[in-house]
Each structure stands twice: as C-alpha cells, then as structure tokens.
Design an enzyme around this catalytic site. Structure first.
Site, PDB file in Angstrom:
ATOM      1  N   HIS A 156      -1.799 -61.073 -22.929  1.00 60.54           N
ATOM      2  CA  HIS A 156      -2.180 -60.196 -21.137  1.00 60.54           C
ATOM      3  C   HIS A 156      -2.897 -60.743 -20.078  1.00 60.54           C
ATOM      4  CE1 HIS A 156      -0.318 -57.333 -18.896  1.00 60.54           C
ATOM      5  NE2 HIS A 156      -1.381 -57.449 -18.429  1.00 60.54           N
ATOM      6  N   GLU A 157      -4.332 -60.513 -20.448  1.00 58.67           N
ATOM      7  CA  GLU A 157      -5.407 -60.218 -19.667  1.00 58.67           C
ATOM      8  C   GLU A 157      -5.480 -62.154 -19.797  1.00 58.67           C
ATOM      9  OE1 GLU A 157      -6.666 -58.787 -18.232  1.00 58.67           O
ATOM     10  OE2 GLU A 157      -5.247 -56.918 -18.632  1.00 58.67           O
ATOM     11  N   HIS A 184      -3.595 -63.278 -16.768  1.00 58.68           N
ATOM     12  CA  HIS A 184      -4.263 -62.762 -15.346  1.00 58.68           C
ATOM     13  C   HIS A 184      -5.136 -64.402 -15.282  1.00 58.68           C
ATOM     14  CE1 HIS A 184      -1.769 -59.134 -14.782  1.00 58.68           C
ATOM     15  NE2 HIS A 184      -2.732 -58.615 -15.711  1.00 58.68           N
TER      16      HIS A 184
END
Length: 458
Positions: free
Chosen positions: A124-125, A128
């Site tokens: 998820h990170e 980003h």
C-alpha cells in the site's frame, strides 16, 4: 534529550586533576541520560560505568533495508498490533474454523497471516511512494507503525490531480490485493460448497494457505474502505482536500476545510468508541471494551493529525515569502573530517551545550557528527578513529539552501525532530538555521499562536 552539560556534569571539574581525561571519556560511554536533578557529581564519580555495547540505546525504528531506493523502516509500535492480530487469529478466529487443528498449526498460520497483512501494508505504502517518485517527488522512507504505514514524501504535489493520484493509489492497491486474495481463495474452496452449512463445513477442510487468504482478503478490502474516509491524514482526507483545492483554487482554504471535517469525524469516532465501551450497541460495530477503545484511539489519532495539518497551514501563512538567507546564523562552530574522536570529545563536545556539529573541510560540507556517533566505536579505538568514519555523510543529512522557503525547512525540522539544519550554497557551508530563530521570527511578525511546535527557548 538532556543537554551536554547535564550528561557530563562533573567532567569539567575533573580537568586539571590526575585521571581527568580518562574519567571524561568513560562517562561519555554511559548510555543513560541524566539531568542535574537526577544525577549528582558524586554518583557519576563513583559509578561503575558499563560500555554502550552492553546497554545499547533503543531506536524508534528498525531499518529493514531499501526497496526501489526507498528506506523501509519498522517502528516498535508495530509489535503491539502484530501481537494483537496473531493472538486474535490463534485464539479466536482459526479455532472456530478448524477445531481439529493443533495449537502449533494454529499459531503458525496466524503468524503467517499477520506477516502477509503487514506485507500488504508495505505494498500500500509502496504504491504511494513509487507514484510520488514517478511525479518527481523525492521519497526518503516508508515506516510501518501502530496505525498502519506512512510514506515520507519530501515535497507536496503541485496540482490537485497529482494529489488525488498519489493518495488514491494506496487504497486502490489494497483493494486489488483483497480481490486477488479472495479470487485465489475461491480457487481453493471445494467446488460443491453450496449453501451455508456446506460452506461452513468447507471452511473446516481448508488448508493453511486458504485460511490465510480467507482472512487477508477481506481485511485488505476493509483497509481500502477505511483509508478512503475523508479525514486527514487518511488517503481519503487527502483526496477530499484535493477536490476542494480544485473547486476553490485555494490550497490553504481546502486544507482548513478538510482539517475541520477531519476533526468532526475524529470526535465522532471517539464518541462511538466510548459508547461501545459502556456497552451501547452500535450498528455494524456492536459493543465491547476492546473494540470501543481501539475506535476511540483511532479517532484521537485522526484528531491530532488533523490539528497538525492545520498547524502547518498556519505556519505556511506566517512564513510566506521568507527565505533561509534571512535567518541563517552564518559561520558557527564546525569540525574538520580528519579530526580524531578523542580530539572531538576533549576540544569540542565538552566545551558547551553541543548536541551535533557540522563537518566542514575548508568551505565544503561533509556531513554531521552527533553524540550517538561516538558509540559506534570502542573507546580504545577513539584516538585512531576520525570523524569521517562515524559521521553521517552529507547526502544522508537534512540540509537547507539559502534560497529555500523557511516554511519548507521548518516542516523538515518538525518531521525529523531537528532543532537546527546546516545551510549550504553551491555545496559550500554557510551556517546553521535554528528552529528557535524561526519561532522567534513568527512571534515578532505575527500575532498568531501556533499550536504544536513548541516555544522558543531563551
């Protein structure tokens, strides 16, 4: 952090006495900080001081290495949620699914599910961070912590669309992972598992892999939904702010409005959590002490983060147009890279209230040396070890340029808990910029009371 004077109280008084230098060097190995009220000269004089190797100082985050040029870190608080997940699965969820499993298998599969969950958070990170890098924004690190993960993106997106893409790609990654995990799980389910009773029976026959997928799939989808709540600093809050930014054309107004919405949501979560703690049934959430407490803590965290976003807005307004060149303290104390640790201690670090020093050769900035760097080397090797061997190199330190906006520099200081940064111009060291000076400037030029950044010290 206690200052140097309190750490080495008694050292100055030993100068000129036999054994004074040796006593000072031994005390610099003492890994526990003291204050004037807590440590007397007599205690320091007579204590049996261990080496820092025997009592290593705890770090807030553990570095796991680098991925795609991004430092990956694990905060100690992850252990709390990791343990809760493993215990919940091993004691609550999986025993209901598999009453015939042995305790060893239950705990092993629970541990595997928790690991996959945190790898999902990392993905998820990374979504980003890699998207931000694709837009040319520097990314220093990713840190997994109690409430999930955070990507340390050094600059803000310059358009609403980029903000939406960078913020939205994280929940999208979680959603895709959740769907893929559930698709894989369905492939492993018995073909004839029709009806509720048949499906429950099929669950008891699932193997370890399918059991992990059956849990991490829905959790990732839930993570995607939760992150899209329009409350800063959640991804949904950043998307909401970007939409307001696009609609109004004013980033500051968008930040103010989105922070207000985030505070409203945070207090709502706290209220719902308290209600659950006192046994009130909440639709879709039920009641209970643990669930209510966790929801209240999340609400508190969101409220604090929303206030931080609003504080940054106030700082940006107060410091608009102010460059580092107006606040830099030119010159200042520096040390050459060829200096030995012995000389660094005797001639610099014990001379005053000094925590860290810039390393400069001529006018060229080489890096920073700090108190903690001394403990990288055994005391017996101090005389033969130069600052170059223990310092943090220039390309790994936070620095400021003369033409940088002070608001950006202060943001870096707050993000990395720094009280000062070296100032460079064309690679040459020009001086230091101090957080206290920035806050004094704000006080002198504005009636604003900025919360959350502390007061300048005298």
């Amino acid at each position: 952090m206690a200052n140097w004077a309190s750490r080495v109280k008694g050292e100055v008084s030993t100068r000129g006495r036999p054994g004074g230098n040796e006593a000072r060097r031994q005390r610099l190995h003492w890994p526990i900080e003291c204050t004037f009220s807590a440590c007397s000269t007599e205690v320091l004089e007579n204590a049996s001081l261990p080496s820092s190797r025997d009592l290593p100082m705890l770090r807030e985050s553990l570095s796991l290495g680098r991925l795609f040029g991004i430092s990956i870190k694990l905060n100690w608080s992850v252990l709390v949620i990791f343990a809760l997940i493993v215990v919940n699965l091993a004691v609550g969820v999986y025993p209901e699914w598999h009453p015939g499993w042995s305790p060893l298998l239950l705990w092993t599969v629970s541990l595997a599910a928790a690991v996959v969950f945190f790898l999902s958070l990392l993905a998820h990170e990374l979504a980003h961070s890699l998207t931000a890098k694709a837009y040319g924004l520097p990314v220093r690190s990713i840190t997994l912590f109690l409430f999930g993960g955070v990507s340390d993106i050094q600059e803000e997106p310059d358009t609403p669309w980029r903000e939406i893409v960078i913020a939205g790609v994280g929940p999208l990654m979680s959603l895709v992972l959740g769907i893929l995990f559930l698709w894989w799980f369905n492939l492993l389910m018995p073909v004839d598992a029709g009806g509720v009773d048949a499906q429950m029976q099929a669950f008891t026959e699932l193997g370890p892999t399918a059991s992990v997928l059956a849990w991490v799939g829905p959790i990732n989808i839930l993570l995607a939904v939760f992150n899209m709540i329009p409350a800063l600093p959640l991804d949904g809050g950043r998307v909401f702010r970007a939409i307001l930014w696009k609609a109004t054309g004013d980033l500051k107004k968008a930040t103010r409005w989105s922070a207000a919405v985030a505070r409203l949501i945070s207090w709502t979560l706290v209220g719902v959590g308290v209600a659950m703690i006192f046994g009130i049934e909440v639709p879709f959430l039920g009641s209970g002490f643990i669930g209510g407490l966790w929801l209240a803590v999340i609400g508190w965290f969101l409220g604090r983060s929303a206030m931080a976003s609003y504080t940054q807005l106030l700082l940006d307004e107060a410091l608009e147009g102010v460059q580092v060149s107006r606040l830099v303290r030119e010159g200042g104390q520096t040390v050459p890279s060829s200096l030995s640790i012995n000389t660094l201690i005797d001639d610099y670090l014990l001379e005053g209230d000094i925590e860290r020093l810039p390393v400069v050769d001529g006018a060229d900035y080489r890096g920073m040396v700090e108190f903690s760097d001394i403990h990288k080397v055994d005391q017996d090797d101090w005389s033969d070890t130069t600052i170059t061997q223990v310092m943090t190199p220039a390309d790994e330190t936070d620095t400021a340029q003369l033409q940088d906006d002070v608001s950006d520099v202060l943001r870096t200081m707050l993000r990395h808990s720094r009280d000062q940064l070296p100032v460079l111009h064309d690679g040459e060291f020009r001086g230091m910029v101090h957080r206290d000076d920035i806050l004094r400037w704000i006080q002198a030029h504005s009636d604003m009371n900025v919360p959350g950044v502390g007061s300048p010290t005298s």
